[in-house]
Design an enzyme around this catalytic site. Structure first.
Site, short mmCIF file in Angstrom:
data_model
loop_
_atom_site.label_atom_id
_atom_site.label_comp_id
_atom_site.label_asym_id
_atom_site.label_seq_id
_atom_site.Cartn_x
_atom_site.Cartn_y
_atom_site.Cartn_z
CB THR A 141 -0.89 -0.03 1.27
OG1 THR A 141 -1.50 1.25 1.43
CG2 THR A 141 -0.09 -0.32 2.53
CG ASP A 142 -1.19 4.98 -0.90
OD1 ASP A 142 -1.73 4.34 0.02
OD2 ASP A 142 -1.80 5.86 -1.56
CD GLU A 143 -3.44 3.40 4.45
OE1 GLU A 143 -3.25 3.27 5.67
OE2 GLU A 143 -4.56 3.36 3.92
CE1 TYR A 166 -3.34 -2.79 5.68
CE2 TYR A 166 -3.21 -0.43 5.22
CZ TYR A 166 -3.27 -1.75 4.77
OH TYR A 166 -3.25 -2.01 3.42
CE LYS A 170 0.07 -4.68 2.94
NZ LYS A 170 -0.31 -6.01 2.38
P1 NAD Z 1 -9.62 -7.48 2.15
O1 NAD Z 1 -9.60 -7.19 3.60
O2 NAD Z 1 -10.86 -7.18 1.36
O3 NAD Z 1 -9.27 -9.01 1.89
C1 NAD Z 1 -8.25 -9.66 2.58
C2 NAD Z 1 -8.39 -11.16 2.35
O4 NAD Z 1 -7.32 -11.82 3.05
C3 NAD Z 1 -9.70 -11.74 2.89
O5 NAD Z 1 -10.28 -12.60 1.94
C4 NAD Z 1 -9.28 -12.51 4.13
O6 NAD Z 1 -10.12 -13.61 4.42
C5 NAD Z 1 -7.87 -12.93 3.77
N1 NAD Z 1 -7.02 -13.20 4.94
C6 NAD Z 1 -6.87 -12.42 6.03
N2 NAD Z 1 -6.04 -13.02 6.92
C7 NAD Z 1 -5.63 -14.19 6.35
C8 NAD Z 1 -4.76 -15.23 6.76
N3 NAD Z 1 -4.12 -15.21 7.93
N4 NAD Z 1 -4.59 -16.30 5.92
C9 NAD Z 1 -5.23 -16.34 4.72
N5 NAD Z 1 -6.08 -15.39 4.30
C10 NAD Z 1 -6.27 -14.31 5.09
O7 NAD Z 1 -8.37 -6.68 1.56
P2 NAD Z 1 -8.18 -6.03 0.11
O8 NAD Z 1 -8.72 -4.65 0.15
O9 NAD Z 1 -8.61 -6.98 -0.92
O10 NAD Z 1 -6.58 -5.89 0.08
C11 NAD Z 1 -5.76 -6.90 -0.48
C12 NAD Z 1 -4.30 -6.49 -0.36
O11 NAD Z 1 -4.09 -5.27 -1.05
C13 NAD Z 1 -3.84 -6.25 1.07
O12 NAD Z 1 -2.54 -6.77 1.21
C14 NAD Z 1 -3.84 -4.73 1.22
O13 NAD Z 1 -2.88 -4.32 2.15
C15 NAD Z 1 -3.47 -4.31 -0.18
N6 NAD Z 1 -3.96 -2.99 -0.61
C16 NAD Z 1 -5.28 -2.69 -0.51
C17 NAD Z 1 -5.75 -1.45 -0.96
C18 NAD Z 1 -7.20 -1.07 -0.88
O14 NAD Z 1 -7.53 0.08 -1.17
N7 NAD Z 1 -8.09 -1.97 -0.52
C19 NAD Z 1 -4.83 -0.54 -1.51
C20 NAD Z 1 -3.48 -0.90 -1.60
C21 NAD Z 1 -3.06 -2.13 -1.15
O1 TDX Z 2 -16.67 6.04 7.73
C1 TDX Z 2 -15.65 6.56 7.25
N1 TDX Z 2 -15.53 7.93 7.21
C2 TDX Z 2 -14.43 8.57 6.73
O2 TDX Z 2 -14.37 9.80 6.73
C3 TDX Z 2 -14.55 5.77 6.75
C4 TDX Z 2 -14.61 4.26 6.79
C5 TDX Z 2 -13.44 6.43 6.27
N2 TDX Z 2 -13.37 7.79 6.28
C6 TDX Z 2 -12.16 8.44 5.72
C7 TDX Z 2 -10.84 7.95 6.27
C8 TDX Z 2 -9.91 8.11 5.08
O3 TDX Z 2 -9.43 9.45 5.02
O4 TDX Z 2 -12.13 8.10 4.33
C9 TDX Z 2 -10.80 7.86 3.87
C10 TDX Z 2 -10.71 6.44 3.32
O5 TDX Z 2 -10.86 5.56 4.42
P1 TDX Z 2 -10.78 3.95 4.24
O6 TDX Z 2 -11.77 3.53 3.22
O7 TDX Z 2 -10.85 3.36 5.61
O8 TDX Z 2 -9.36 3.77 3.55
P2 TDX Z 2 -7.88 4.15 4.01
O9 TDX Z 2 -7.77 4.29 5.47
O10 TDX Z 2 -7.44 5.31 3.16
O11 TDX Z 2 -7.09 2.81 3.58
C11 TDX Z 2 -7.41 2.14 2.34
O12 TDX Z 2 -6.49 2.44 1.33
C12 TDX Z 2 -5.19 1.91 1.43
C13 TDX Z 2 -7.47 0.63 2.54
O13 TDX Z 2 -8.37 0.33 3.57
C14 TDX Z 2 -6.11 0.06 2.82
O14 TDX Z 2 -6.17 -1.36 2.90
C15 TDX Z 2 -5.20 0.43 1.70
O15 TDX Z 2 -3.91 0.01 1.98
#
Ligand code: NAD
Ligand code: TDX
Length: 360
Positions: A141-143, A166, A170
Site C-alpha cells: 500500500t501507499d500508506e 496497519y 505492511k
Molecule cells: P480485504 O480485507 O478485502 O481481503 C483480505 C483477504 O485476506 C480476505 O479474503 C481474508 O479472508 C484474507 N485473509 C486475512 N487473513 C488471512 C490469513 N491469515 N490467511 C489467509 N487469508 C487471510 O483486503 P483487500 O482490500 O482486498 O486488500 C488486499 C491487499 O491489497 C492487502 O494486502 C492490502 O494491504 C493491499 N492494498 C489494498 C488497498 C485497498 O484500497 N483496498 C490498496 C493498496 C493495497
Molecule cells: O466512515 C468513514 N468515514 C471517513 O471519513 C470511513 C470508513 C473512512 N473515512 C475516511 C478515512 C480516510 O481518510 O475516508 C478515507 C478512506 O478511508 P478507508 O476507506 O478506511 O481507507 P484508508 O484508510 O485510506 O485505507 C485504504 O487504502 C489503502 C485501505 O483500507 C487500505 O487497505 C489500503 O492500503
C-alpha cells in the site's frame, strides 16, 4: 516475459483478490492471456467472501482453479500446497486491511501481515532453491510512506514512515520481502498502490460504506473536517498493473501504482451522493442532510498521492477507468447485489462457510 504456470494467490476471497481472479479466469480472461492454474488460499476472515467467486468457478475454470480454506501463518499447510501444486508463483494479497480495525486491535495485523508474509517467504525460499522460473509478488500500500502535506508525491524512493498499526505491519512486511531478495536472492517484485474502489469491497471502507448507508437512509460518517485526501484507483486497473509487474517487472524492484486522482473525502462524498441519488431516484438534498461529522480517526493521515511514472514508463501501464465511470459502475454493482451485502450483514454467510468448508 515470465511464464507463470501454477500461481498461489493468497487472500483471493477478499476485495482485490476476487477481482484479480475474475480478471485472470473470468470474462476478462482474454485480456489477461492467462493459461495456467490458480490455487486460492484464504482464511475467510470477516473480510473474505468465497461466494463472490461462485459463478466464475462454475462457468469458466475447467479444473484449473482450486480453493483452500486456510491460514497463511500455518507453515505445514504452505509446504503441502507448494509440493502438491508445484507452485512457481505467489501473488500475496492476504492481509488484515482496515486501518480502523488496526487501531482497535493491532494483534491480528502483526500476525497475518508480518508473520504470515514471513511464512510464505520462508517456504518459497526453501522450495525454490534450485529453480530460476519463480516469482513472489507482494501487494502493498501507499500508506507505508506516511502522510503528505499539501504538495508532493510518493515515489518509490520516498522513505517509509508508517503511522497506523496497519501501515506499520505492511511496511514491516515490505522490508522483509526486500530482505529475502537481497539476502537469499529470492525473486520478488513489490507494488505499493493507492486506495482502490469497485465491486466486492467490504462495506467498512469509505466508498461502499457510504453507498450502502445512502441506500439505507443511514447517517454518512465523515471523520474530522472531511478534508483528508486519498488517490483513488478502480480495482481492475490495480490488478492489471499487478499482472503486468508479475509478467514483466524486474526482480528486486518495487513499483508504485496510483490513480492520479486525488479527492478530499467530503468532495468525493458530494459526487457520490449525486450518482446514488440519480440511480436510486432519491432527492440529493435528502441524502446530503444525512452527512454527519464524527470524531477523527486517531493518527489520520492527511494526504496520499502517488507518483507512478516508473510503472508507466517501464511497463507501459496506465489507468483505463476514469473516476466518474468507475463510481457509476460501483454504485450499479451495489444496487444489483444487495444479496451479497445482506448475507454478510446477517451472518448467514459465515454459517454457509462453516457448513461447506473445512478449515485447514
Ligand atoms: P480485504 O480485507 O478485502 O481481503 C483480505 C483477504 O485476506 C480476505 O479474503 C481474508 O479472508 C484474507 N485473509 C486475512 N487473513 C488471512 C490469513 N491469515 N490467511 C489467509 N487469508 C487471510 O483486503 P483487500 O482490500 O482486498 O486488500 C488486499 C491487499 O491489497 C492487502 O494486502 C492490502 O494491504 C493491499 N492494498 C489494498 C488497498 C485497498 O484500497 N483496498 C490498496 C493498496 C493495497
Ligand atoms: O466512515 C468513514 N468515514 C471517513 O471519513 C470511513 C470508513 C473512512 N473515512 C475516511 C478515512 C480516510 O481518510 O475516508 C478515507 C478512506 O478511508 P478507508 O476507506 O478506511 O481507507 P484508508 O484508510 O485510506 O485505507 C485504504 O487504502 C489503502 C485501505 O483500507 C487500505 O487497505 C489500503 O492500503
Amino acid at each position: 516475459m515470465r511464464k507463470l504456470n501454477n500461481i498461489l494467490i493468497t487472500g483471493g476471497a477478499g476485495f482485490i483478490g476476487v477481482n484479480f481472479i475474475r480478471y485472470l479466469l473470468g470474462e476478462s480472461k482474454q485480456k489477461s492471456g492467462f493459461n495456467g492454474r490458480i490455487i486460492n488460499l484464504d482464511a475467510l476472515t470477516y473480510a473474505g467472501n468465497i461466494a463472490s467467486l461462485n459463478e466464475v468457478e462454475k462457468k469458466y475454470t475447467n479444473g484449473n482453479y482450486f480453493f483452500i480454506h486456510g491460514d497463511i501463518c500455518v507453515r505445514s499447510l504452505i509446504e503441502e500446497i507448494f509440493d502438491k501444486y508445484d507452485i512457481d508463483t505467489i501473488v500475496h494479497f492476504a492481509a488484515e486491511s482496515h486501518v480502523d480495525r488496526s487501531i482497535l486491535g493491532p494483534e491480528a495485523f502483526i500476525k497475518t501481515n508480518f508473520n504470515g508474509t514471513f511464512t510464505l517467504l520462508d517456504v518459497a525460499r526453501s522450495r525454490w532453491k534450485e529453480r530460476d522460473d519463480t516469482l513472489f509478488h507482494h501487494v502493498s500500500t501507499d500508506e507505508v510512506y506516511g502522510s503528505l502535506g499539501e504538495t508532493g508525491y510518493f515515489t518509490e524512493n520516498t522513505p517509509y514512515d508508517p503511522r497506523s498499526p496497519y501501515s506499520a505491519s505492511k511496511a514491516a512486511s515490505d522490508h522483509l520481502v526486500m530482505s529475502y531478495y537481497h539476502t537469499f536472492n529470492l525473486p520478488i517484485t513489490l507494488s505499493n498502490c493507492s486506495n482502490n474502489y469497485g465491486p466486492y469491497q467490504f462495506p467498512e471502507k469509505l466508498i461502499p460504506l457510504m453507498i450502502n448507508n445512502m441506500l439505507e437512509g443511514k447517517p454518512l460518517p465523515v471523520y474530522g473536517d472531511g478534508k483528508n485526501i486519498r488517490d483513488w484507483l478502480y480495482v481492475e486497473d490495480h490488478n492489471i498493473a499487478v499482472w503486468e509487474i508479475m509478467q514483466k517487472g524486474r526482480a528486486g524492484e518495487k513499483y508504485n501504482i496510483g490513480g492520479e486522482n486525488e479527492w478530499e473525502n467530503i468532495k468525493l462524498l458530494d459526487k457520490l451522493i449525486d450518482i446514488v441519488a440519480e440511480k436510486s431516484k432519491t432527492a440529493p438534498d435528502k441524502i446530503r442532510a444525512t452527512i454527519t461529522y464524527v470524531k477523527d480517526r486517531a493518527g489520520h493521515d492527511r494526504r496520499y498521492a502517488i507518483d507512478c511514472t516508473k510503472i508507466k514508463n517501464e511497463l507501459k501501464w496506465k489507468q483505463t477507468v476514469d473516476f466518474e465511470t468507475g463510481l457509476k459502475k460501483t454504485v450499479d454493482w451495489y444496487l444489483s447485489n444487495s444479496n451479497w451485502i445482506n448475507q454478510i450483514k446477517s451472518g448467514e454467510y459465515q454459517k454457509w462457510i462453516d457448513k461447506n468448508y473445512i478449515k485447514r
